[in-house]
Design a protein around this motif. Sequence first.
Motif, PDB file in Angstrom:
ATOM      1  N   ASN A  19       0.824  -1.211   0.000  1.00 61.79           N
ATOM      2  CA  ASN A  19       0.000   0.000   0.000  1.00 61.79           C
ATOM      3  C   ASN A  19       0.855   1.257   0.000  1.00 61.79           C
ATOM      4  O   ASN A  19       0.329   2.368   0.054  1.00 61.79           O
ATOM      5  N   ARG A  37      -6.819   6.419   8.417  1.00 64.92           N
ATOM      6  CA  ARG A  37      -7.050   5.662   7.193  1.00 64.92           C
ATOM      7  C   ARG A  37      -5.874   5.836   6.235  1.00 64.92           C
ATOM      8  O   ARG A  37      -5.416   6.950   6.022  1.00 64.92           O
ATOM      9  N   ALA A  38      -5.427   4.751   5.661  1.00 63.86           N
ATOM     10  CA  ALA A  38      -4.290   4.810   4.740  1.00 63.86           C
ATOM     11  C   ALA A  38      -4.790   4.635   3.310  1.00 63.86           C
ATOM     12  O   ALA A  38      -4.385   3.734   2.588  1.00 63.86           O
ATOM     13  N   LEU A  39      -5.702   5.522   2.901  1.00 63.30           N
ATOM     14  CA  LEU A  39      -6.365   5.398   1.599  1.00 63.30           C
ATOM     15  C   LEU A  39      -5.894   6.480   0.646  1.00 63.30           C
ATOM     16  O   LEU A  39      -5.658   7.622   1.048  1.00 63.30           O
ATOM     17  N   ARG A  40      -5.792   6.111  -0.633  1.00 69.32           N
ATOM     18  CA  ARG A  40      -5.465   7.095  -1.680  1.00 69.32           C
ATOM     19  C   ARG A  40      -6.692   7.890  -2.090  1.00 69.32           C
ATOM     20  O   ARG A  40      -6.572   8.936  -2.701  1.00 69.32           O
ATOM     21  N   LYS A  41      -7.847   7.327  -1.889  1.00 67.65           N
ATOM     22  CA  LYS A  41      -9.079   7.996  -2.292  1.00 67.65           C
ATOM     23  C   LYS A  41     -10.115   7.790  -1.208  1.00 67.65           C
ATOM     24  O   LYS A  41     -10.411   6.644  -0.848  1.00 67.65           O
ATOM     25  N   ASP A  42     -10.671   8.869  -0.726  1.00 65.81           N
ATOM     26  CA  ASP A  42     -11.693   8.788   0.316  1.00 65.81           C
ATOM     27  C   ASP A  42     -12.501  10.065   0.270  1.00 65.81           C
ATOM     28  O   ASP A  42     -12.086  11.099   0.779  1.00 65.81           O
TER      29      ASP A  42
END
Lengths: 468, 468
Positions: free
Chosen positions: B104, B181-186
């Motif tokens: 990730n 949160r380790a998100l690229r899109k949120d």
Amino acid sequence: MNDVVGALAGAVGMSHVIHDAAAMVPYLTDWRGRYTGRAIAVVKPGNTRETADVVRICASARVPMVPQGGNTGLCGGATPLADGESVVISMARMNRIRAVDGANNALVAEAGCTLAAVQQAAEAASRLFPLSLASEGSCLVGGNISTNAGGVQVLRYGNMRELVLGVEVVLPDGRIWDGLRALRKDNTGYDLKQLFIGAEGTLGIVTAAALKLFPRPRSSATAWVAVPDPQAAVALLALLRDRCGERVNAFELVGRPALELVLRHIPAMRAPLAGAHDWHVLVEVADALDGAALDDMLERAIAGAIETGLAVDGAVASSLGQARALWSLRENISEAQKIEGVSIKHDISVPVSRIPEFLQRARAALTAMWPDVRIVAFGHIGDGNLHYNLSMPGAFDNAGFVARTGEVNRIVHDLVAALNGSISAEHGIGQLKRDENARYKSDVELDLMWTVKRALDPHGLMNPGKVV
Amino acid sequence: MNDVVGALAGAVGMSHVIHDAAAMVPYLTDWRGRYTGRAIAVVKPGNTRETADVVRICASARVPMVPQGGNTGLCGGATPLADGESVVISMARMNRIRAVDGANNALVAEAGCTLAAVQQAAEAASRLFPLSLASEGSCLVGGNISTNAGGVQVLRYGNMRELVLGVEVVLPDGRIWDGLRALRKDNTGYDLKQLFIGAEGTLGIVTAAALKLFPRPRSSATAWVAVPDPQAAVALLALLRDRCGERVNAFELVGRPALELVLRHIPAMRAPLAGAHDWHVLVEVADALDGAALDDMLERAIAGAIETGLAVDGAVASSLGQARALWSLRENISEAQKIEGVSIKHDISVPVSRIPEFLQRARAALTAMWPDVRIVAFGHIGDGNLHYNLSMPGAFDNAGFVARTGEVNRIVHDLVAALNGSISAEHGIGQLKRDENARYKSDVELDLMWTVKRALDPHGLMNPGKVV
């Protein structure tokens, strides 16, 4: 309310206030046709000052406002509620590129510019504005900012949030905040612009923005790769980054049902590889330099992947036409699905490393309930973002299944939450996911969102019923 | 106050509460030695729960809190006020890397990790965490986040603000917001994390963060180039981007007086080029791939620049040792200036395209007031960010000039404001620039900042007297 309409006409000119019911129709239904609202009027300010006047008039009369861009949103965020009490403020007339500064790699565009117009202004200055979406010819950049738009190049360039240097905003009381600084570094306090980006017009109206530009890619290579499973797809992404470095531009997953839909419904589409495969990825690498020999680099990376079992087969496009053909397989999935019939759609993200687990557990839970369920999974897995659409075989007659959307959402979204993911990766919240979002956010986070909303819009006049 | 100290000891253990005057000394003066404050105690929570307990105890007693990282800030943001009414909360014990997720491209670090520890954790996973600063061995990542740290690779990778995927924050009332949160899109609502990044602890305490990782560069090339003037430097940057594309990593301007200071005061430094030149740039290009032939690419680009008059002379480092030597010329400027004597410092940014105009107009205005003034200008001009330091000849005896800091600031900052720039590009506001910032921000922007501050910290307990 005639007073308000009269005052609005005074502010922007009679010809820019629409209050005839028939003429308002195009502004009152969202692009997917899920929501139809009513409004007092649609008003089209021509510049920032007029937008501020419009907001001040509405605010004093306590009339709610619904900012609207190209009306291409997917969650009903720009559609007024059914109560008919609000005014729609269309930004379409504010369509000037105010400035292009090549040496600073930035331009300033008004909210009503189409995304395509922004891309073209960048191109005219030999630069790239990398945001790219299916609706780029008609969506407006103000809407892209307000929804923090994503698309196929986020992997490399980030979401809209990362592409904005500064904004000009009309606040809920009609004051203008000039935050149009085009600076790479500015540590003079809270990053206020981020409040308005992705807020779907609930905290104010973005009227213009300073946007980042990049060197234009001069070389690129595109490949279609069959992979044994999603685990291999994630490993292939790591391998490609190892072999191609920062050149990896896009990495899109396409499941077999998604490809089959396109081949069935869209004319002139051809399968890129012999045989049938359960999973494919579409890869693009690009470089700002000429003659970067990317075809060869990508070819060798894929050969390496086949050797180690991360890929089953693959083809690098040998011409721009072939590359376009590969991309149109990906880009036509939504259209093909629409032709096939209704489906239950999700736009989710999880950490990239957990995509395989998501797909495996979601399939298990859904097939336990509906053994025949058809899972059309595709999307930007390089960003951990999947479009995860469900239907029953013979989707034309799918109404019974769609009636159970709530149950399906519960399975999918509970799993997303368990994996620390997002129930709306790139489409936003709008009306469509407001309740669902409230269900999954922690109390602390919801309270923080409401704290911000109440502080900036104490009378709740900006796009009520959306986001929070 | 003994009640509060006792309660804090109960929360974190007696050995982690310092209230002996002598033992508190290291926490009460800032790194530059400009500010010395007083405090009730210094408390060192060991985890998020303890941090929340500490904040709750202070909040109920209405005791102000001053979050502190490595105490390496340049604007007094982590130093308590002189009133002695606050508690310093040191994050130094929260120094775990919680998770590294290579697939990730993300890791989760607690606020008390040094920046170097974060870089090392990334390296151990064959990834790059690109933030890099002079103080990286001692600054803490929580402080980097709270000040939105910059440094020499912002040109390519962005500021800290761009490198954070999610944060965990203890709010001013002691609640914990888990936004890790380790998100690229949120796109599920307002981007709350951005409120806390760069807020210098005035809205809450960042206790941990999910950070972005990148492919490690495997090839690089470094060059020192003499340019005729700053206009040529800006044009050279555009040329390098044209010839090297996304590989351009760093582009630092060094004026002649800055280089001379280093050569005079720092042992073993040598001028990279024959002859004296008024302006130089230090260029670094890098590629994630092996054998990218960057030396040759950079050599040819500089040759092209010399042909067209954008450069006068240049040298590409032929070894890693030579590259390090070039970098140490740049990195030792601050140290050399400290040895030379006091100076009036500025950390400003303007659009990259306006750097030449800034330098020309600032020089004209300053020399009109002080014909002998010595201008030491250097820094990250690829980001439009200059460190612009002023002294009189014979800087050891410079007190009279430094006493006129207010007048000098007025000239420099008025010009920055006229060019739509920032009076604090990367160092933040803290105590040092709070009044100056209030002078240059619009009323609307100041009001927005106060609206956010009051909404999140209604009792004004988080780091009072800083930023706003």
